[in-house]
Design a protein around this motif. Sequence first.
Motif, PDB file in Angstrom:
ATOM      1  N   GLY A   1       0.818  -1.209   0.000  1.00  0.00           N
ATOM      2  CA  GLY A   1       0.000   0.000   0.000  1.00  0.00           C
ATOM      3  C   GLY A   1       0.848   1.255   0.000  1.00  0.00           C
ATOM      4  O   GLY A   1       2.072   1.211   0.198  1.00  0.00           O
ATOM      5  N   THR A   2       0.197   2.386  -0.198  1.00  0.00           N
ATOM      6  CA  THR A   2       0.918   3.652  -0.379  1.00  0.00           C
ATOM      7  C   THR A   2       0.445   4.712   0.601  1.00  0.00           C
ATOM      8  O   THR A   2      -0.768   4.883   0.810  1.00  0.00           O
ATOM      9  CB  THR A   2       0.727   4.182  -1.814  1.00  0.00           C
ATOM     10  N   LEU A   3       1.393   5.423   1.179  1.00  0.00           N
ATOM     11  CA  LEU A   3       1.117   6.589   2.016  1.00  0.00           C
ATOM     12  C   LEU A   3       1.476   7.837   1.226  1.00  0.00           C
ATOM     13  O   LEU A   3       2.613   7.988   0.770  1.00  0.00           O
ATOM     14  CB  LEU A   3       1.933   6.538   3.307  1.00  0.00           C
ATOM     15  N   TYR A   4       0.490   8.730   1.055  1.00  0.00           N
ATOM     16  CA  TYR A   4       0.706  10.007   0.381  1.00  0.00           C
ATOM     17  C   TYR A   4       0.703  11.112   1.447  1.00  0.00           C
ATOM     18  O   TYR A   4      -0.289  11.286   2.162  1.00  0.00           O
ATOM     19  CB  TYR A   4      -0.406  10.282  -0.627  1.00  0.00           C
ATOM     20  N   VAL A   5       1.780  11.842   1.544  1.00  0.00           N
ATOM     21  CA  VAL A   5       1.894  12.934   2.514  1.00  0.00           C
ATOM     22  C   VAL A   5       1.990  14.251   1.761  1.00  0.00           C
ATOM     23  O   VAL A   5       2.964  14.481   1.021  1.00  0.00           O
ATOM     24  CB  VAL A   5       3.117  12.752   3.429  1.00  0.00           C
ATOM     25  N   TYR A   6       0.991  15.094   1.939  1.00  0.00           N
ATOM     26  CA  TYR A   6       0.977  16.422   1.319  1.00  0.00           C
ATOM     27  C   TYR A   6       0.882  17.483   2.416  1.00  0.00           C
ATOM     28  O   TYR A   6       0.366  17.242   3.513  1.00  0.00           O
ATOM     29  CB  TYR A   6      -0.219  16.570   0.379  1.00  0.00           C
ATOM     30  N   ASN A   7       1.388  18.664   2.098  1.00  0.00           N
ATOM     31  CA  ASN A   7       1.293  19.848   2.972  1.00  0.00           C
ATOM     32  C   ASN A   7       1.977  19.643   4.323  1.00  0.00           C
ATOM     33  O   ASN A   7       1.563  20.215   5.331  1.00  0.00           O
ATOM     34  CB  ASN A   7      -0.176  20.258   3.165  1.00  0.00           C
ATOM     35  N   LEU A   8       3.031  18.846   4.327  1.00  0.00           N
ATOM     36  CA  LEU A   8       3.885  18.767   5.509  1.00  0.00           C
ATOM     37  C   LEU A   8       4.703  20.053   5.570  1.00  0.00           C
ATOM     38  O   LEU A   8       5.323  20.452   4.579  1.00  0.00           O
ATOM     39  CB  LEU A   8       4.800  17.546   5.407  1.00  0.00           C
ATOM     40  N   ALA A   9       4.692  20.710   6.718  1.00  0.00           N
ATOM     41  CA  ALA A   9       5.288  22.051   6.813  1.00  0.00           C
ATOM     42  C   ALA A   9       6.799  22.020   6.622  1.00  0.00           C
ATOM     43  O   ALA A   9       7.506  21.252   7.278  1.00  0.00           O
ATOM     44  CB  ALA A   9       4.955  22.661   8.169  1.00  0.00           C
ATOM     45  N   ASN A  10       7.287  22.866   5.719  1.00  0.00           N
ATOM     46  CA  ASN A  10       8.715  23.002   5.442  1.00  0.00           C
ATOM     47  C   ASN A  10       9.348  23.972   6.440  1.00  0.00           C
ATOM     48  O   ASN A  10       8.886  25.116   6.596  1.00  0.00           O
ATOM     49  CB  ASN A  10       8.918  23.511   4.012  1.00  0.00           C
ATOM     50  N   ARG A  11      10.404  23.544   7.087  1.00  0.00           N
ATOM     51  CA  ARG A  11      11.079  24.362   8.105  1.00  0.00           C
ATOM     52  C   ARG A  11      11.557  25.697   7.543  1.00  0.00           C
ATOM     53  O   ARG A  11      11.598  26.700   8.261  1.00  0.00           O
ATOM     54  CB  ARG A  11      12.255  23.581   8.696  1.00  0.00           C
ATOM     55  N   ARG A  12      11.904  25.737   6.263  1.00  0.00           N
ATOM     56  CA  ARG A  12      12.494  26.944   5.685  1.00  0.00           C
ATOM     57  C   ARG A  12      11.477  27.798   4.923  1.00  0.00           C
ATOM     58  O   ARG A  12      11.863  28.710   4.199  1.00  0.00           O
ATOM     59  CB  ARG A  12      13.643  26.551   4.760  1.00  0.00           C
ATOM     60  N   SER A  13      10.214  27.542   5.083  1.00  0.00           N
ATOM     61  CA  SER A  13       9.186  28.254   4.323  1.00  0.00           C
ATOM     62  C   SER A  13       9.214  29.760   4.584  1.00  0.00           C
ATOM     63  O   SER A  13       9.146  30.208   5.727  1.00  0.00           O
ATOM     64  CB  SER A  13       7.811  27.710   4.691  1.00  0.00           C
TER      65      SER A  13
ATOM     66  N   TYR B   1      -1.250  32.758  12.259  1.00  0.00           N
ATOM     67  CA  TYR B   1      -0.891  31.391  12.592  1.00  0.00           C
ATOM     68  C   TYR B   1       0.283  30.929  11.722  1.00  0.00           C
ATOM     69  O   TYR B   1       0.336  31.214  10.532  1.00  0.00           O
ATOM     70  CB  TYR B   1      -2.075  30.429  12.367  1.00  0.00           C
ATOM     71  N   TYR B   2       1.233  30.225  12.340  1.00  0.00           N
ATOM     72  CA  TYR B   2       2.336  29.600  11.619  1.00  0.00           C
ATOM     73  C   TYR B   2       2.615  28.249  12.266  1.00  0.00           C
ATOM     74  O   TYR B   2       2.322  28.034  13.454  1.00  0.00           O
ATOM     75  CB  TYR B   2       3.589  30.475  11.667  1.00  0.00           C
ATOM     76  N   HIS B   3       3.156  27.312  11.492  1.00  0.00           N
ATOM     77  CA  HIS B   3       3.477  26.012  12.045  1.00  0.00           C
ATOM     78  C   HIS B   3       4.629  26.134  13.036  1.00  0.00           C
ATOM     79  O   HIS B   3       5.667  26.704  12.707  1.00  0.00           O
ATOM     80  CB  HIS B   3       3.832  25.034  10.927  1.00  0.00           C
ATOM     81  N   GLY B   4       4.413  25.615  14.220  1.00  0.00           N
ATOM     82  CA  GLY B   4       5.368  25.765  15.305  1.00  0.00           C
ATOM     83  C   GLY B   4       4.825  26.638  16.412  1.00  0.00           C
ATOM     84  O   GLY B   4       5.428  26.735  17.485  1.00  0.00           O
ATOM     85  N   LYS B   5       3.682  27.277  16.192  1.00  0.00           N
ATOM     86  CA  LYS B   5       3.099  28.157  17.202  1.00  0.00           C
ATOM     87  C   LYS B   5       2.573  27.371  18.399  1.00  0.00           C
ATOM     88  O   LYS B   5       2.618  27.849  19.530  1.00  0.00           O
ATOM     89  CB  LYS B   5       1.973  28.982  16.567  1.00  0.00           C
ATOM     90  N   PHE B   6       2.070  26.160  18.142  1.00  0.00           N
ATOM     91  CA  PHE B   6       1.454  25.361  19.195  1.00  0.00           C
ATOM     92  C   PHE B   6       2.306  24.139  19.511  1.00  0.00           C
ATOM     93  O   PHE B   6       3.142  23.722  18.691  1.00  0.00           O
ATOM     94  CB  PHE B   6       0.047  24.944  18.785  1.00  0.00           C
ATOM     95  N   PRO B   7       2.119  23.541  20.699  1.00  0.00           N
ATOM     96  CA  PRO B   7       3.023  22.477  21.156  1.00  0.00           C
ATOM     97  C   PRO B   7       3.156  21.292  20.213  1.00  0.00           C
ATOM     98  O   PRO B   7       4.238  20.726  20.089  1.00  0.00           O
ATOM     99  CB  PRO B   7       2.403  22.052  22.497  1.00  0.00           C
ATOM    100  N   ASN B   8       2.084  20.873  19.560  1.00  0.00           N
ATOM    101  CA  ASN B   8       2.147  19.679  18.717  1.00  0.00           C
ATOM    102  C   ASN B   8       2.568  19.964  17.277  1.00  0.00           C
ATOM    103  O   ASN B   8       2.728  19.037  16.483  1.00  0.00           O
ATOM    104  CB  ASN B   8       0.792  18.969  18.697  1.00  0.00           C
ATOM    105  N   ASP B   9       2.735  21.221  16.926  1.00  0.00           N
ATOM    106  CA  ASP B   9       3.168  21.569  15.564  1.00  0.00           C
ATOM    107  C   ASP B   9       4.625  21.155  15.342  1.00  0.00           C
ATOM    108  O   ASP B   9       5.475  21.351  16.207  1.00  0.00           O
ATOM    109  CB  ASP B   9       3.079  23.078  15.342  1.00  0.00           C
ATOM    110  N   ARG B  10       4.877  20.630  14.161  1.00  0.00           N
ATOM    111  CA  ARG B  10       6.247  20.300  13.796  1.00  0.00           C
ATOM    112  C   ARG B  10       6.525  20.776  12.381  1.00  0.00           C
ATOM    113  O   ARG B  10       5.625  20.805  11.543  1.00  0.00           O
ATOM    114  CB  ARG B  10       6.484  18.790  13.901  1.00  0.00           C
ATOM    115  N   VAL B  11       7.768  21.142  12.136  1.00  0.00           N
ATOM    116  CA  VAL B  11       8.202  21.541  10.792  1.00  0.00           C
ATOM    117  C   VAL B  11       9.396  20.677  10.416  1.00  0.00           C
ATOM    118  O   VAL B  11      10.129  20.187  11.282  1.00  0.00           O
ATOM    119  CB  VAL B  11       8.552  23.039  10.736  1.00  0.00           C
TER     120      VAL B  11
END
Length: 238
Positions: free
Chosen positions: A133-145, A157-167
Motif C-alpha cells: 500500500g501507499t502513504l501520500y503525505v501532502y502539505n507537511l510544513a517546510n522548516r524553511r518556508s 498562525y504559523y506552524h510551530g506556534k502550538f506544542p504539537n506543531d512540527r516543521v
Amino acid sequence: MSETADVWTQHDNSDKNVRAGAQMRQYQHIADRIAADLPGGKVLDWGCGFGQVSNQLLLRGLDVTSYDYEPGDPSVQPLELYPHISVHHSSEPVALPFEDGQFEAVLSCGVLEHVPDPPGSLAELRRILRPGGTLYVYNLANRRSYLERLAKLMGMYYHGKFPNDRVYTLPEARTLLTDNGFRVQEIRRANMLPLTALTGGLGQRLAGIIWAANQFLARIPGLNQFATNVELVAVPAT
C-alpha cells in the motif's frame, strides 16, 4: 479546550481552504495523482477536515473512507459541506478504528505535522495499509518556508506556534518516515504561493494562473528551498 482535545485543531481550520480556487486546484491535483496510481482503490482520508479532498477522490471513482479527530464519543456522521460523505470521528489521538491491512492507500494532507505522536501515528498508518500500500503525505510544513516566517512576523498562525506543531526539512521528513517503517519513493518541496489568499469570484477566475505559477516556481532549484511544504510518497518497508 484541553491539550488532548486540541490535537488536530490547533491550526487555522477556517473554510477558506474550500473557498479559495487555487487551493482547490491543489486538492484536485492530489486526487488526480491517487486516482491515477490506483483506480477504484480503497483510500483512507486521514484527518479529512471539511471533506474537500474526500469529495474529489470520490468524484474520481475511489472507495474513500473519511476520518477525523473529534472530542467526544466515536461516531459516523455526514459532513456539513459534503453531506453525501460520512466521516468517522474519534477522540483517540493515535489509534485508528480500522482493521489491519484495510486500505490500499492513506492520504495525509496537512495532518502529520499536527499529531502529538508522529511515530505512533505512522505505526497505525502502516498497520492499516495492505502489503504494498501507499502513504501520500501532502502539505507537511517546510522548516524553511518563507510564508511561515512572514506569518509569524505578522502575528498570524504559523506552524510551530502550538506544542504539537512540527516543521521539517527534506532530510528530516525522509528520516521521519524511514525511521518508522516506510520506504520513501518520492520526496519534493512544493507550493511557493499562498494558495488560500484569494477567495470568491476573483480567486476562482485566477485559480488556474496561480496554480500554474505555483507549480513552476516550486521546480526552480534553490528557490524551492523556501517552499511552503514537503511532499512524500512512501510504502511500508516490509
